[in-house]
Design a protein around this motif. Structure first.
Motif, short mmCIF file in Angstrom:
data_model
loop_
_atom_site.label_atom_id
_atom_site.label_comp_id
_atom_site.label_asym_id
_atom_site.label_seq_id
_atom_site.Cartn_x
_atom_site.Cartn_y
_atom_site.Cartn_z
N TRP A 168 0.84 -1.20 0.00
CA TRP A 168 0.00 0.00 0.00
C TRP A 168 0.88 1.25 0.00
O TRP A 168 0.54 2.27 -0.62
N THR A 169 2.03 1.18 0.66
CA THR A 169 2.96 2.31 0.64
C THR A 169 3.51 2.54 -0.76
O THR A 169 3.64 3.69 -1.22
N VAL A 170 3.83 1.44 -1.46
CA VAL A 170 4.28 1.57 -2.85
C VAL A 170 3.18 2.21 -3.69
O VAL A 170 3.45 3.08 -4.53
N ALA A 171 1.93 1.80 -3.45
CA ALA A 171 0.80 2.40 -4.18
C ALA A 171 0.71 3.89 -3.89
O ALA A 171 0.45 4.70 -4.80
N ALA A 172 0.92 4.26 -2.62
CA ALA A 172 0.86 5.68 -2.25
C ALA A 172 1.98 6.47 -2.92
O ALA A 172 1.78 7.61 -3.35
N LEU A 173 3.16 5.86 -3.02
CA LEU A 173 4.27 6.52 -3.70
C LEU A 173 3.97 6.71 -5.18
O LEU A 173 4.24 7.77 -5.77
N ILE A 174 3.42 5.67 -5.79
CA ILE A 174 3.03 5.77 -7.21
C ILE A 174 1.94 6.84 -7.37
O ILE A 174 1.96 7.65 -8.30
N GLY A 175 0.99 6.83 -6.43
CA GLY A 175 -0.07 7.82 -6.48
C GLY A 175 0.46 9.24 -6.34
O GLY A 175 -0.04 10.17 -6.96
N PHE A 176 1.49 9.41 -5.52
CA PHE A 176 2.03 10.74 -5.26
C PHE A 176 2.92 11.23 -6.41
O PHE A 176 2.85 12.40 -6.81
N PHE A 177 3.74 10.31 -6.97
CA PHE A 177 4.72 10.74 -7.97
C PHE A 177 4.29 10.50 -9.42
O PHE A 177 4.64 11.28 -10.31
N VAL A 178 3.55 9.42 -9.67
CA VAL A 178 3.25 9.03 -11.05
C VAL A 178 1.92 9.59 -11.54
O VAL A 178 1.84 10.20 -12.61
N ILE A 179 0.85 9.37 -10.76
CA ILE A 179 -0.49 9.73 -11.24
C ILE A 179 -0.64 11.23 -11.51
O ILE A 179 -1.18 11.60 -12.57
N PRO A 180 -0.17 12.12 -10.63
CA PRO A 180 -0.37 13.55 -10.93
C PRO A 180 0.56 14.10 -12.02
O PRO A 180 0.40 15.25 -12.44
N ALA A 181 1.52 13.27 -12.49
CA ALA A 181 2.53 13.78 -13.43
C ALA A 181 1.95 14.11 -14.80
O ALA A 181 2.49 14.94 -15.53
N SER A 182 0.84 13.45 -15.18
CA SER A 182 0.24 13.71 -16.49
C SER A 182 -1.21 13.27 -16.48
O SER A 182 -1.68 12.64 -15.52
N ASP A 183 -1.91 13.58 -17.55
CA ASP A 183 -3.32 13.19 -17.65
C ASP A 183 -3.50 11.68 -17.75
O ASP A 183 -4.58 11.16 -17.47
N ILE A 184 -2.45 11.00 -18.17
CA ILE A 184 -2.54 9.53 -18.28
C ILE A 184 -1.68 8.86 -17.21
O ILE A 184 -1.32 7.68 -17.34
N GLY A 185 -1.37 9.60 -16.16
CA GLY A 185 -0.57 9.02 -15.08
C GLY A 185 -1.24 7.81 -14.46
O GLY A 185 -0.57 6.86 -14.05
N TRP A 186 -2.58 7.82 -14.41
CA TRP A 186 -3.30 6.68 -13.83
C TRP A 186 -3.10 5.43 -14.68
O TRP A 186 -3.09 4.31 -14.14
N ARG A 187 -2.91 5.61 -15.99
CA ARG A 187 -2.67 4.45 -16.86
C ARG A 187 -1.29 3.84 -16.58
O ARG A 187 -1.14 2.61 -16.50
N TRP A 188 -0.30 4.69 -16.40
CA TRP A 188 1.03 4.18 -16.06
C TRP A 188 1.02 3.46 -14.72
O TRP A 188 1.70 2.45 -14.54
N ALA A 189 0.23 4.00 -13.80
CA ALA A 189 0.14 3.38 -12.48
C ALA A 189 -0.42 1.96 -12.58
O ALA A 189 0.10 1.02 -11.97
N LEU A 190 -1.49 1.80 -13.34
CA LEU A 190 -2.09 0.48 -13.50
C LEU A 190 -1.18 -0.46 -14.28
O LEU A 190 -1.17 -1.68 -14.04
N ALA A 191 -0.41 0.08 -15.22
CA ALA A 191 0.51 -0.77 -15.99
C ALA A 191 1.54 -1.42 -15.08
O ALA A 191 1.96 -2.57 -15.30
N LEU A 192 1.92 -0.72 -14.02
CA LEU A 192 2.87 -1.29 -13.07
C LEU A 192 2.27 -2.49 -12.33
O LEU A 192 3.00 -3.33 -11.80
N GLY A 193 0.94 -2.57 -12.32
CA GLY A 193 0.28 -3.69 -11.66
C GLY A 193 0.45 -5.01 -12.37
O GLY A 193 0.05 -6.07 -11.85
N ALA A 194 1.04 -4.98 -13.58
CA ALA A 194 1.27 -6.23 -14.32
C ALA A 194 2.45 -7.02 -13.75
O ALA A 194 2.67 -8.17 -14.13
N VAL A 195 3.18 -6.43 -12.82
CA VAL A 195 4.35 -7.10 -12.23
C VAL A 195 4.00 -8.47 -11.65
O VAL A 195 4.78 -9.43 -11.80
N PRO A 196 2.84 -8.64 -10.99
CA PRO A 196 2.52 -9.97 -10.44
C PRO A 196 2.48 -11.08 -11.48
O PRO A 196 2.70 -12.24 -11.15
#
Length: 458
Positions: A168-196
């Motif tokens: 959840w901390t990693v998610a919060a870091l992604i939320g803080f640094f990645v999602i607000p960075a651009s209009d498609i930041g949320w897409r990059w955030a979800l793409a990282l979820g493919a790691v599992p």
């Protein structure tokens, strides 16, 4: 000295399960714990990302705000089904197989979610994600509990659950640094979820199957090989011949696990109490934390500050787990669980009353501390309440019932916020936590006892 004692007992005819339970914590236990824990953290990262994605989509797709609650709830619908079915499958085909498949399923579906072109598509993909995620968590805790030495089993499961805070901390870091960075930041955030999806391959190759499951299916050779693997890691000399005592060997064709077995004596009362706790904890936890960034934005904080506060609040989960890990072995599972739930209730009320920034952060950190400590104790006690042929089913169905609450809560919160106030919302959460604390006191405590020791009929 300890090695010699265990070796002598093994040679004297101790069963495989007795040999396994008497082993000290070794590198094989650690490998299993970390391997399962990383999968657990990846799950948490996926669930945590949803709260940040919803907050971002409320800005990116303002015309679909009314549908965003379904993004979270669709995932929880899948989790409810996945937990129930996954538990049954774990008792029929094995813990390891189900664990690896579910990691693969939710990892791929999360990656595909990054390509969603509408809220409807995202909702459908989140349902598939939930199927994998819901099955993985109870199966992982069941597998680890069946290998952990009884004297520290509760602590080991709380440590496993603490990987949730890491994710959840990693998610919060992604939320803080990645999602607000651009209009498609949320897409990059979800793409990282493919790691599992990648991690699932590694997990499948290295994890052992439960000795208890193998014996219940009559796979004695595999069970013996696994016990010897753990004995070697602990520096214990295995007996010269395969031990096959009548008290541990179950005929190969055992009756398949059935949900009706959860309501047979002596586990009936445990099941009812457990389901109440799981339902209430899920309702308050997901109702609060899925909407936390959005609630902060609605309270006047901008998106970046909201995500930053959520990150700080999330970090308080780790000491909550640490304290819970100590207390489950000192106070017992049920009393620790009840105490943390009462603390969660008080923290929820304080959060509803908070107005200044320091009050919001302080009350939020207390809620994280107590709520996640309660989760650790809950996962520790759940697998211990059922015999081996029913353990995966019991854990899975308890989680499945809990997911029903996690479906309802994200849908109710926006309605309550629109018609009442943040204070009333968190008063509701506090009341639900109190109900959970009361039910928790009815759960049996098998602290320090073998998983195979039967519950007393009550």
């Amino acid at each position: 000295m300890e090695t010699d004692t265990v070796s002598d007992q093994a040679r004297a005819g101790a069963s495989r399960l007795e040999r396994l339970d008497r082993l000290p914590f070794s590198r094989e236990h650690r490998r299993l714990l970390v391997g399962s824990g990383v999968g657990w953290a990846l799950d948490a990262m996926d669930v945590g990302l949803v709260s940040f994605v919803i907050a971002a989509l409320a800005v990116t797709w303002p015309n679909d705000v009314g549908m965003l609650g379904w993004v979270a709830s669709a995932g929880f619908m899948g989790m409810a089904i996945g937990a129930s079915v996954g538990g049954l499958l774990a008792d029929r085909i094995g813990r390891r197989q189900v664990f690896a498949f579910t990691l693969l399923l939710f990892g791929l579906a999360t990656g595909l979610s990054a390509l969603a072109w509408s809220v409807g598509v995202l909702i459908a993909l989140r349902f598939v994600v939930g199927l994998g995620l819901g099955a993985e968590l109870p199966v992982a805790s069941t597998l680890v509990s069946e290998f952990a030495p009884p004297r520290i089993r509760g602590r080991i499961i709380v440590i496993l659950e603490s990987f949730w805070a890491v994710g959840w901390t990693v998610a919060a870091l992604i939320g803080f640094f990645v999602i607000p960075a651009s209009d498609i930041g949320w897409r990059w955030a979800l793409a990282l979820g493919a790691v599992p999806a990648v991690y699932a391959v590694v997990i499948r190759l290295g994890m052992p199957e439960s000795v208890r499951f193998l014996e219940s299916k009559g796979r004695i050779g595999e069970a013996e090989a696994t016990v010897r693997r753990f004995e070697r890691a602990a520096g214990v000399v295995s007996p010269d011949a395969i031990v096959a005592t009548p008290d541990t060997v179950v005929p190969a064709r055992t009756a398949p696990a059935r949900v009706s077995g959860l309501f047979a004596a002596p586990v009936r009362r445990q099941t009812i109490s457990l389901w109440i706790v799981w339902f209430c904890v899920n309702f308050s936890y997901y109702g609060a934390f899925i909407w936390l960034p959005t609630i902060l934005v609605a309270s006047g904080f901008d998106l970046v500050r909201s995500f930053g506060y959520t990150l700080i609040i999330t970090l308080a989960q780790l000491p909550g787990y640490a304290v819970s890990a100590i207390l489950v072995e000192k106070w017992g599972r049920n009393r620790t669980l009840a105490a943390f739930l009462v603390g969660s209730a008080a923290s929820a009320a304080l959060f509803g009353l908070a107005s200044a920034e320091w009050q919001v952060i302080g009350a939020g950190m207390l809620l994280s501390f107590f709520n996640l400590g309660a989760w650790g104790a809950l996962y520790a006690v759940t697998p211990e309440l059922y015999p081996t042929p029913l353990r995966g089913t019991g854990a899975g169905w308890a989680a499945g019932v809990g997911r029903i609450a996690s479906i309802i809560a994200p849908l109710i919160v926006p309605v309550l916020l629109a018609t009442t106030s943040t204070l009333l919302v968190f008063v509701v959460f506090a009341a639900v936590f109190i109900v959970a604390a009361t039910a928790a006191l009815g759960l049996a405590d098998k602290r320090g006892r073998s998983l195979d020791e039967a519950l007393a009929t009550r």
